[in-house]
Design a protein around this motif. Structure first.
Motif, PDB file in Angstrom:
ATOM      1  N   GLY A  11       7.477  -2.124  -4.930  1.00 26.90           N
ATOM      2  CA  GLY A  11       6.125  -2.476  -4.517  1.00 26.90           C
ATOM      3  C   GLY A  11       5.611  -1.645  -3.351  1.00 26.90           C
ATOM      4  N   VAL A  65       2.760   3.883  -6.431  1.00 29.27           N
ATOM      5  CA  VAL A  65       3.350   2.636  -5.952  1.00 29.27           C
ATOM      6  C   VAL A  65       4.531   2.314  -6.851  1.00 29.27           C
ATOM      7  CG1 VAL A  65       3.023   0.176  -5.566  1.00 29.27           C
ATOM      8  CG2 VAL A  65       1.184   1.767  -5.012  1.00 29.27           C
ATOM      9  N   ALA A  85       7.057   0.424  -8.836  1.00 26.06           N
ATOM     10  CA  ALA A  85       7.117  -0.911  -9.426  1.00 26.06           C
ATOM     11  C   ALA A  85       8.403  -1.643  -9.055  1.00 26.06           C
ATOM     12  CB  ALA A  85       6.991  -0.804 -10.946  1.00 26.06           C
ATOM     13  N   LEU A 139       0.493   1.618  -9.989  1.00 28.42           N
ATOM     14  CA  LEU A 139       1.802   0.968 -10.039  1.00 28.42           C
ATOM     15  C   LEU A 139       2.562   1.478 -11.263  1.00 28.42           C
ATOM     16  CD1 LEU A 139       3.620  -1.316  -8.803  1.00 28.42           C
ATOM     17  CD2 LEU A 139       2.582  -2.847 -10.496  1.00 28.42           C
TER      18      LEU A 139
END
Length: 203
Positions: free
Chosen positions: A183, A178, A180, A157
Motif C-alpha cells: 500500500g 503504489v 498492492a 495500485l
C-alpha cells in the motif's frame, strides 16, 4: 578515511588492497568530510564476458552517499575505473554543495565541510569580485543537470510484476506506482544486467 575491503567469493590480493587504500583514500582531495569507504569485489562467472572483475565502491560522509560500480579485465583496472568515475561524481557533488551553501557571493570562504573549492570557483581573492564562471556542458565533470521539467500524475495500485510490465510497455527505465502488497509508493527500475529492481519505503 576508514576503508573496508570485501571479496564476495573472490580473493583480493595484498597488492590490490594496497592500491585500493592508496587510490580510494586519495579521493578526499576532492571533498572533505568523507568518513568511510566500502569496497566490494565480485567476479562475473560467465566466461564469455571479458570484463569479469567487478568492484563496487560506496563513499559515505556528512549525510552524502556516492557510489560507483564498474567492471574491468582485472581487479587493478576495475579499481582505476572506479576511482575515475568517483572523481567525476565528487567534483559534481562539491560544485552543488558550494552553490547551495554560498548565500553571500562576495564571501570566499565556505564553512560546509564538503565545500573546499579553488578560488576560481568562488571569488577572486585579490579583488573580492565574483570569479567568471565557465560555461558548462554535459561532458564537463562539473556539469550539474538542471530540473527543466516537472510532471504530476496519479499513482496506480498494482503489484511489482505488473509495474515491470508497464515500465517495459512505456520503454522507461523506471516506473513509480503504489505497491498492492504494501500500500506504499514503490519504484521498479531496469538494472544494468537486464533484470529489474524494486525500491520500497522502509516503514
Amino acid at each position: 578515511m576508514q576503508i573496508t575491503i570485501t571479496g564476495r567469493k573472490v580473493q583480493v590480493p595484498d597488492d590490490v588492497r594496497a592500491a585500493v587504500e592508496r587510490k580510494i583514500g586519495a579521493l578526499d582531495r576532492f571533498v572533505g568530510g568523507l568518513d568511510r569507504a566500502e569496497v566490494v569485489f565480485r567476479e562475473e562467472k560467465n566466461p564469455r564476458i571479458t570484463e569479469r572483475e567487478q568492484v563496487e565502491v560506496t563513499l559515505l560522509g556528512h549525510g552524502h552517499r556516492v557510489r560507483a560500480s564498474v567492471a574491468g579485465v582485472d581487479q587493478h583496472q576495475a579499481v582505476d575505473l572506479a576511482v575515475g568515475k568517483l572523481g567525476k561524481q565528487l567534483r559534481k557533488l562539491k560544485t552543488r554543495v558550494v552553490r547551495r551553501h554560498r548565500p553571500n557571493p562576495q564571501r570566499d570562504d565556505v564553512h560546509h565541510p564538503l565545500a573546499r573549492l579553488e578560488n576560481d570557483l568562488v571569488t577572486d581573492a585579490a579583488s573580492g569580485a565574483a570569479a567568471p564562471q565557465r560555461e558548462a556542458s554535459p561532458d564537463d565533470p562539473e556539469w550539474v543537470p538542471r530540473i527543466v521539467r516537472r510532471k504530476t500524475f496519479d499513482l496506480e495500485l498494482m503489484d511489482p510484476a505488473e509495474a515491470v510490465t508497464r515500465m517495459q510497455l512505456l520503454d522507461h527505465d523506471f516506473f513509480l506506482f503504489v505497491n498492492a502488497d504494501s500500500g506504499m509508493p514503490s519504484v521498479v527500475y531496469l538494472r544494468s544486467d537486464g533484470d529489474a529492481g524494486l525500491i520500497e519505503i522502509d516503514t
